[in-house]
Scaffold this motif. Structure first.
Motif, mmCIF file in Angstrom:
data_model
loop_
_atom_site.group_PDB
_atom_site.id
_atom_site.type_symbol
_atom_site.label_atom_id
_atom_site.label_comp_id
_atom_site.label_asym_id
_atom_site.label_seq_id
_atom_site.Cartn_x
_atom_site.Cartn_y
_atom_site.Cartn_z
ATOM 1 N N ASP A 168 -31.068 37.424 29.034
ATOM 2 C CA ASP A 168 -31.608 36.280 27.734
ATOM 3 C C ASP A 168 -31.155 37.061 26.487
ATOM 4 N N VAL A 169 -30.980 36.295 25.451
ATOM 5 C CA VAL A 169 -30.548 36.770 24.142
ATOM 6 C C VAL A 169 -31.429 36.200 23.023
ATOM 7 N N ARG A 170 -32.520 36.709 22.704
ATOM 8 C CA ARG A 170 -33.526 36.072 21.828
ATOM 9 C C ARG A 170 -33.048 36.251 20.462
ATOM 10 N N MET A 171 -33.398 35.421 19.525
ATOM 11 C CA MET A 171 -33.180 35.523 17.988
ATOM 12 C C MET A 171 -34.322 35.432 17.192
ATOM 13 N N CYS B 105 -20.304 45.316 40.999
ATOM 14 C CA CYS B 105 -21.408 44.595 40.175
ATOM 15 C C CYS B 105 -20.911 43.265 40.530
ATOM 16 N N GLU B 106 -21.843 42.614 41.378
ATOM 17 C CA GLU B 106 -21.634 41.314 42.233
ATOM 18 C C GLU B 106 -22.624 40.150 41.846
ATOM 19 N N SER B 107 -23.601 40.584 40.994
ATOM 20 C CA SER B 107 -24.548 39.339 40.745
ATOM 21 C C SER B 107 -24.888 39.472 39.103
ATOM 22 N N LEU B 108 -24.889 38.359 38.510
ATOM 23 C CA LEU B 108 -25.303 38.253 37.096
ATOM 24 C C LEU B 108 -26.340 37.065 37.014
ATOM 25 N N THR B 109 -27.391 37.617 36.646
ATOM 26 C CA THR B 109 -28.535 36.433 36.568
ATOM 27 C C THR B 109 -29.033 36.266 35.101
ATOM 28 N N LEU B 110 -29.077 34.841 35.056
ATOM 29 C CA LEU B 110 -29.751 34.690 33.645
ATOM 30 C C LEU B 110 -31.410 34.317 33.975
ATOM 31 N N TRP B 111 -32.096 35.028 32.863
ATOM 32 C CA TRP B 111 -33.546 34.575 33.014
ATOM 33 C C TRP B 111 -34.010 33.366 32.569
ATOM 34 N N GLY B 112 -33.478 32.274 33.276
ATOM 35 C CA GLY B 112 -33.881 31.075 32.702
ATOM 36 C C GLY B 112 -32.573 30.426 32.039
ATOM 37 N N PHE B 113 -32.491 29.177 32.322
ATOM 38 C CA PHE B 113 -31.238 28.608 31.377
ATOM 39 C C PHE B 113 -31.447 27.533 30.405
ATOM 40 N N VAL B 114 -32.788 27.170 30.209
ATOM 41 C CA VAL B 114 -33.063 26.151 29.331
ATOM 42 C C VAL B 114 -34.367 26.568 28.403
ATOM 43 N N ASP B 115 -34.165 26.255 27.183
ATOM 44 C CA ASP B 115 -35.284 26.841 26.233
ATOM 45 C C ASP B 115 -36.855 26.434 26.547
#
Length: 392
Positions: free
Chosen positions: A297-300, A333-343
């Motif tokens: 995730d990329v916070r601001m 590198c076979e797995s890319l996971t977002l730590w949640g997808f909706v705010d």
């Protein structure tokens, strides 16, 4: 709520990927093709065009954390996974991999010494099987989110060792053959690259050798799952990732079944991007390991509830794009996971005061520039760039 989706074109740099085929004996095959994994059928999500899953194709498993437990218990909304129909629909359509955000952690699974609370974790496993998704298990040995009865129990060293062994055998064994990757040891080094000898009950009371034992017990309980070290602030080459690099080499030399190293990828636009991310993952790959980005995730900074500016959204999208491209560029590198997808359900505002908007979708499920950045980078690597279904 206003519709805040800003349709800025994300730059697309074609990446290459050679890690789509899993290691022999793995619990899953390449995403979108190959031999079926246990519980894996035809993925309904892949038939839905204009999704992250479709864009990724067979290039990489694209995943998300399944919201629940943790800070969600104190929020003024019902449990997302069970009560939000839109959330569930997108969870099944957009992703090919799932991780339990909190539902497989010690404090959630073990309300007391004699009880295992599996209902919520079982529901995630069943949902994944229904939607043709793989699952990352998270996590078995950690200094955080342990139940009070464990931390304050006054157990002897022998009792603690038996408790951890029982936990790993029970949890990993329950899902044997159905888990793609397990985060066996999570965050065992602090920010100064020192072992958490005081914070981590297992290392404090049993020594660093317990980490090797945890990997061995996990391998015995599920010979198919890939077994990982996982941590934050190890995106680039730095003292903390160096500490893992040295430790893993020692463990491999001793025959400990370490299969992978993963960086969580909790980033902030207030800091520079870790430009050596791909180089860092590659050096672990060169040891023969699988790698992954597990909690992106990329916070601001949003003081006093401010709305993100177009410039902030553009920078966030750039960070998401660059992480995706880095992951795709590293063989294995076979797995890319977002730590949640909706705010709506993000952990960030609860944990980082004055920061937020860290995911790829707004609260109304409309897509941010970050979503398009990830999707377009996936499409470029999978050969689906320019596919009509992916046109905005």
């Amino acid at each position: 709520m206003m519709r805040r989706e800003i349709l800025t074109a994300a730059a697309v740099t074609a990446g290459t990927i050679a890690g789509g085929t899993l290691v022999a004996g793995s619990a899953a095959a390449a995403p979108g093709g190959g031999d079926a994994a246990p519980g894996r059928g035809t993925a309904p999500g892949l038939a839905k065009k204009d999704t992250l899953a479709f864009a990724a194709g067979s290039a990489i498993w694209i995943g998300t954390a399944v919201a629940g437990g943790g800070h969600h218990d104190s929020q003024d909304y019902p449990p997302p996974f069970t009560d939000d129909a839109t959330y569930r629909e997108l969870l099944g359509r957009e992703f090919t991999s799932l991780s339990a955000e909190n539902q497989m952690k010690w404090d959630f699974l073990r309300p007391d010494r004699e009880t295992f609370r599996f209902d919520e974790a079982d529901a995630i496993m069943d949902f994944a099987a229904e939607h043709g998704q793989v699952v990352r298990g998270h996590t078995l040995l950690w200094h955080n989110q342990n139940p009070e009865w464990l931390e304050q129990g006054g157990f002897s060293a022998d009792e603690l060792r038996a408790l951890l062994k029982e936990h790993i055998e029970t949890v990993v064994g329950r899902y044997a053959g159905r888990i793609h990757q397990w985060d066996v040891a999570n965050e065992i080094f602090d920010d100064d690259a020192r072992l958490r000898e005081e914070q981590n009950i297992w290392i404090r009371e049993l020594g660093i050798g317990i980490v090797a034992d945890a990997f061995r017990w996990a391998r015995a309980a599920d010979p198919q799952a890939q077994l990982f070290f996982n941590d934050y602030n190890v995106d680039g080459i730095n003292p903390k990732s160096d500490a893992y690099y040295a430790l893993i080499q020692e463990l491999l030399a001793d025959g400990v079944p370490v299969d992978g190293f993963s960086t969580q990828g909790h980033l902030s636009t207030r800091y520079g991007f870790p430009g050596d991310l791909a180089d860092n993952l590659q050096r672990f790959a060169d040891l023969g390991l699988r790698t992954a980005v597990t909690e992106l995730d990329v916070r601001m900074d949003l003081p006093d509830g401010a709305e993100p500016t177009p410039e902030q959204l553009e920078k966030q999208a750039e960070y998401y794009r660059r992480v995706t491209e880095a992951a795709l560029s590293v063989e294995g590198c076979e797995s890319l996971t977002l730590w949640g997808f909706v705010d709506t359900y993000s952990w960030v505002p609860v944990t980082f005061e004055g920061q937020g908007a860290a995911t790829v979708m707004w609260e109304d499920y409309t897509r941010k520039p970050a979503y398009h950045a990830v999707r377009d980078a996936l499409a470029a690597a999978s050969g689906r760039a320019g596919h009509p279904a992916l046109e905005r």
